[in-house]
Motif scaffolding. Structure first.
Motif, PDB file in Angstrom:
ATOM      1  N   PRO A 273      43.963  45.879  25.903  1.00 34.53           N
ATOM      2  CA  PRO A 273      42.590  46.383  25.807  1.00 34.53           C
ATOM      3  C   PRO A 273      42.179  47.221  27.027  1.00 34.53           C
ATOM      4  CG  PRO A 273      42.683  44.084  25.153  1.00 34.53           C
ATOM      5  CD  PRO A 273      44.019  44.420  25.757  1.00 34.53           C
ATOM      6  N   ASN A 274      41.292  48.156  26.773  1.00 25.54           N
ATOM      7  CA  ASN A 274      40.814  49.044  27.830  1.00 25.54           C
ATOM      8  C   ASN A 274      40.197  48.289  29.001  1.00 25.54           C
ATOM      9  OD1 ASN A 274      41.655  51.461  26.693  1.00 25.54           O
ATOM     10  ND2 ASN A 274      39.793  51.659  25.475  1.00 25.54           N
ATOM     11  N   MET A 275      39.531  47.170  28.745  1.00 27.59           N
ATOM     12  CA  MET A 275      38.948  46.403  29.835  1.00 27.59           C
ATOM     13  C   MET A 275      40.032  45.990  30.826  1.00 27.59           C
ATOM     14  SD  MET A 275      37.024  42.706  29.846  1.00 27.59           S
ATOM     15  CE  MET A 275      38.536  41.733  29.738  1.00 27.59           C
ATOM     16  N   MET A 276      41.158  45.509  30.324  1.00 28.32           N
ATOM     17  CA  MET A 276      42.214  45.049  31.215  1.00 28.32           C
ATOM     18  C   MET A 276      42.932  46.209  31.882  1.00 28.32           C
ATOM     19  SD  MET A 276      43.453  41.802  29.068  1.00 28.32           S
ATOM     20  CE  MET A 276      42.190  40.883  28.218  1.00 28.32           C
ATOM     21  N   ARG A 277      43.009  47.334  31.190  1.00 28.13           N
ATOM     22  CA  ARG A 277      43.572  48.542  31.817  1.00 28.13           C
ATOM     23  C   ARG A 277      42.678  48.996  32.973  1.00 28.13           C
ATOM     24  NH1 ARG A 277      47.001  52.177  28.121  1.00 28.13           N
ATOM     25  NH2 ARG A 277      47.635  50.761  26.472  1.00 28.13           N
ATOM     26  N   ALA A 278      41.377  48.860  32.818  1.00 31.08           N
ATOM     27  CA  ALA A 278      40.455  49.219  33.903  1.00 31.08           C
ATOM     28  C   ALA A 278      40.541  48.203  35.039  1.00 31.08           C
ATOM     29  CB  ALA A 278      39.025  49.334  33.378  1.00 31.08           C
ATOM     30  N   MET A 279      40.650  46.926  34.698  1.00 31.49           N
ATOM     31  CA  MET A 279      40.785  45.901  35.739  1.00 31.49           C
ATOM     32  C   MET A 279      42.060  46.099  36.552  1.00 31.49           C
ATOM     33  SD  MET A 279      39.631  42.374  33.898  1.00 31.49           S
ATOM     34  CE  MET A 279      37.902  42.009  33.560  1.00 31.49           C
ATOM     35  N   ALA A 280      43.102  46.652  35.909  1.00 33.44           N
ATOM     36  CA  ALA A 280      44.403  46.822  36.568  1.00 33.44           C
ATOM     37  C   ALA A 280      44.359  47.827  37.712  1.00 33.44           C
ATOM     38  CB  ALA A 280      45.456  47.230  35.549  1.00 33.44           C
ATOM     39  N   ALA A 281      43.278  48.596  37.837  1.00 36.04           N
ATOM     40  CA  ALA A 281      43.134  49.483  38.993  1.00 36.04           C
ATOM     41  C   ALA A 281      43.168  48.655  40.277  1.00 36.04           C
ATOM     42  CB  ALA A 281      41.848  50.300  38.895  1.00 36.04           C
ATOM     43  N   SER A 282      42.749  47.402  40.177  1.00 33.15           N
ATOM     44  CA  SER A 282      42.921  46.419  41.250  1.00 33.15           C
ATOM     45  C   SER A 282      43.670  45.239  40.644  1.00 33.15           C
ATOM     46  CB  SER A 282      41.582  45.937  41.803  1.00 33.15           C
ATOM     47  OG  SER A 282      41.803  44.793  42.624  1.00 33.15           O
ATOM     48  N   PRO A 283      44.965  45.128  40.879  1.00 36.81           N
ATOM     49  CA  PRO A 283      45.695  43.992  40.316  1.00 36.81           C
ATOM     50  C   PRO A 283      45.063  42.645  40.665  1.00 36.81           C
ATOM     51  CG  PRO A 283      47.247  45.609  41.139  1.00 36.81           C
ATOM     52  CD  PRO A 283      45.864  46.060  41.574  1.00 36.81           C
ATOM     53  N   ALA A 284      44.394  42.567  41.807  1.00 33.10           N
ATOM     54  CA  ALA A 284      43.722  41.321  42.180  1.00 33.10           C
ATOM     55  C   ALA A 284      42.629  40.965  41.170  1.00 33.10           C
ATOM     56  CB  ALA A 284      43.136  41.430  43.587  1.00 33.10           C
ATOM     57  N   VAL A 285      41.886  41.980  40.706  1.00 31.94           N
ATOM     58  CA  VAL A 285      40.821  41.742  39.728  1.00 31.94           C
ATOM     59  C   VAL A 285      41.420  41.284  38.400  1.00 31.94           C
ATOM     60  CG1 VAL A 285      38.983  42.837  38.366  1.00 31.94           C
ATOM     61  CG2 VAL A 285      39.180  43.313  40.809  1.00 31.94           C
ATOM     62  N   LEU A 286      42.421  41.985  37.923  1.00 30.39           N
ATOM     63  CA  LEU A 286      43.048  41.603  36.659  1.00 30.39           C
ATOM     64  C   LEU A 286      43.679  40.227  36.766  1.00 30.39           C
ATOM     65  CD1 LEU A 286      43.836  42.136  33.743  1.00 30.39           C
ATOM     66  CD2 LEU A 286      45.805  43.458  34.582  1.00 30.39           C
ATOM     67  N   ASP A 287      44.364  39.946  37.856  1.00 29.97           N
ATOM     68  CA  ASP A 287      44.990  38.639  38.046  1.00 29.97           C
ATOM     69  C   ASP A 287      43.939  37.534  38.069  1.00 29.97           C
ATOM     70  OD1 ASP A 287      47.183  36.882  38.472  1.00 29.97           O
ATOM     71  OD2 ASP A 287      46.887  36.975  40.644  1.00 29.97           O
ATOM     72  N   ALA A 288      42.833  37.771  38.772  1.00 35.95           N
ATOM     73  CA  ALA A 288      41.764  36.770  38.831  1.00 35.95           C
ATOM     74  C   ALA A 288      41.220  36.490  37.430  1.00 35.95           C
ATOM     75  CB  ALA A 288      40.642  37.246  39.756  1.00 35.95           C
ATOM     76  N   TYR A 289      40.975  37.552  36.669  1.00 39.22           N
ATOM     77  CA  TYR A 289      40.473  37.384  35.307  1.00 39.22           C
ATOM     78  C   TYR A 289      41.465  36.593  34.458  1.00 39.22           C
ATOM     79  CZ  TYR A 289      39.675  38.301  30.427  1.00 39.22           C
ATOM     80  OH  TYR A 289      39.520  38.127  29.080  1.00 39.22           O
ATOM     81  N   LEU A 290      42.735  36.971  34.496  1.00 37.40           N
ATOM     82  CA  LEU A 290      43.749  36.300  33.668  1.00 37.40           C
ATOM     83  C   LEU A 290      43.922  34.841  34.074  1.00 37.40           C
ATOM     84  CD1 LEU A 290      46.410  39.146  33.403  1.00 37.40           C
ATOM     85  CD2 LEU A 290      44.801  38.376  31.628  1.00 37.40           C
ATOM     86  N   GLN A 291      43.894  34.571  35.368  1.00 32.87           N
ATOM     87  CA  GLN A 291      44.037  33.179  35.815  1.00 32.87           C
ATOM     88  C   GLN A 291      42.834  32.334  35.408  1.00 32.87           C
ATOM     89  OE1 GLN A 291      45.816  32.078  39.526  1.00 32.87           O
ATOM     90  NE2 GLN A 291      46.597  34.160  39.823  1.00 32.87           N
ATOM     91  N   PHE A 292      41.637  32.877  35.562  1.00 28.71           N
ATOM     92  CA  PHE A 292      40.423  32.148  35.202  1.00 28.71           C
ATOM     93  C   PHE A 292      40.408  31.872  33.701  1.00 28.71           C
ATOM     94  CE2 PHE A 292      35.495  32.226  36.078  1.00 28.71           C
ATOM     95  CZ  PHE A 292      35.401  30.883  35.737  1.00 28.71           C
ATOM     96  N   SER A 293      40.648  32.894  32.898  1.00 30.77           N
ATOM     97  CA  SER A 293      40.625  32.689  31.444  1.00 30.77           C
ATOM     98  C   SER A 293      41.776  31.780  31.009  1.00 30.77           C
ATOM     99  CB  SER A 293      40.637  34.017  30.689  1.00 30.77           C
ATOM    100  OG  SER A 293      41.816  34.730  30.937  1.00 30.77           O
ATOM    101  N   GLY A 294      42.929  31.901  31.659  1.00 27.92           N
ATOM    102  CA  GLY A 294      44.056  31.030  31.333  1.00 27.92           C
ATOM    103  C   GLY A 294      43.757  29.579  31.648  1.00 27.92           C
ATOM    104  N   ALA A 295      43.128  29.336  32.779  1.00 33.51           N
ATOM    105  CA  ALA A 295      42.772  27.972  33.148  1.00 33.51           C
ATOM    106  C   ALA A 295      41.775  27.379  32.156  1.00 33.51           C
ATOM    107  CB  ALA A 295      42.213  27.935  34.570  1.00 33.51           C
ATOM    108  N   LEU A 296      40.774  28.156  31.766  1.00 33.20           N
ATOM    109  CA  LEU A 296      39.783  27.657  30.811  1.00 33.20           C
ATOM    110  C   LEU A 296      40.389  27.381  29.443  1.00 33.20           C
ATOM    111  CD1 LEU A 296      36.513  29.620  31.608  1.00 33.20           C
ATOM    112  CD2 LEU A 296      37.074  27.243  32.101  1.00 33.20           C
ATOM    113  N   SER A 297      41.423  28.124  29.078  1.00 32.19           N
ATOM    114  CA  SER A 297      42.054  27.893  27.779  1.00 32.19           C
ATOM    115  C   SER A 297      42.743  26.539  27.720  1.00 32.19           C
ATOM    116  CB  SER A 297      43.047  29.017  27.454  1.00 32.19           C
ATOM    117  OG  SER A 297      44.214  28.902  28.242  1.00 32.19           O
ATOM    118  N   LYS A 298      42.970  25.914  28.868  1.00 29.07           N
ATOM    119  CA  LYS A 298      43.605  24.597  28.925  1.00 29.07           C
ATOM    120  C   LYS A 298      42.581  23.470  29.005  1.00 29.07           C
ATOM    121  CE  LYS A 298      47.391  26.714  31.399  1.00 29.07           C
ATOM    122  NZ  LYS A 298      47.844  27.015  32.743  1.00 29.07           N
ATOM    123  N   GLY A 299      41.303  23.822  28.950  1.00 27.36           N
ATOM    124  CA  GLY A 299      40.243  22.821  29.056  1.00 27.36           C
ATOM    125  C   GLY A 299      40.012  22.097  27.743  1.00 27.36           C
ATOM    126  N   LYS A 300      38.933  21.340  27.714  1.00 27.79           N
ATOM    127  CA  LYS A 300      38.589  20.554  26.529  1.00 27.79           C
ATOM    128  C   LYS A 300      37.799  21.329  25.490  1.00 27.79           C
ATOM    129  CE  LYS A 300      38.866  16.046  28.655  1.00 27.79           C
ATOM    130  NZ  LYS A 300      38.244  14.734  28.826  1.00 27.79           N
TER     131      LYS A 300
END
Length: 182
Positions: A31-58
């Motif tokens: 998606p374009n949002m993630m392509r835009a976030m990739a301009a700063s790999p730190a931003v994209l990584d933070a987003y992916l880690q946060f959403s990944g962690a929440l996907s393991k929640g209750k």
């Protein structure tokens, strides 16, 4: 017209390319949002880690998607409304609940309590009342799940603001009949 540039995965720097590859494998698209976030790999990584962690929640994925719809409407983000309408359907949210979720409503009373609470978190900037907390607890949510609702609001507020700042080009079908201001 987008105000933030997007990164082409084939010519991205190594860290961005690796992260965008994970997105492509998981979603079948980038998606374009993630392509835009990739301009700063730190931003994209933070987003992916946060959403990944929440996907393991209750909280079930369908409830997280409905919270995303509430946030998209409350924060006027047409990109996220379109994206989470598609993603919510993939997570098993019915068409009726996708539409209802935009108003913090759901066919399931427990889910509706989570959406109502999420909306209260957004509209009060986190300063919810004791009654707001009592209502979500009475619906059967634990303090851990309440924390996950707040985290889902925070994650979606980030993406809402990111897309609003960037005026990200829509790459999901627009939601008919819903007007989001920019």
């Amino acid at each position: 017209m987008p105000r933030l540039s997007t990164v082409d995965p084939t010519s991205a720097e190594p860290q961005a390319r690796a992260l965008l590859g994970k997105v492509e494998r998981a979603l079948g698209t980038t998606p374009n949002m993630m392509r835009a976030m990739a301009a700063s790999p730190a931003v994209l990584d933070a987003y992916l880690q946060f959403s990944g962690a929440l996907s393991k929640g209750k909280l079930p994925g369908r409830v997280q998607e409905q919270i995303a719809l509430v946030a998209a409407v409350e924060n006027d983000c047409g990109y996220c409304l379109a994206a989470h309408t598609v993603l919510g359907a993939k997570a098993g949210v019915s068409e009726d609940d996708l539409a209802a979720g935009r108003s913090a409503r759901a066919s399931d009373p427990k889910t509706e309590a989570a959406l109502t609470f999420a909306k209260a978190v957004i509209t009060t900037k986190g300063f919810v009342t004791d009654e707001d907390l009592d209502a979500v607890r009475k619906a059967g949510y634990t303090d851990g799940e309440i924390g996950e609702i707040v985290a889902a609001v925070a994650l979606n507020t980030f993406t809402n603001y990111f897309n609003s700042v960037g005026q990200t080009t829509l790459d999901f079908p627009a939601v008919p009949g819903v007007i989001i201001s920019h």
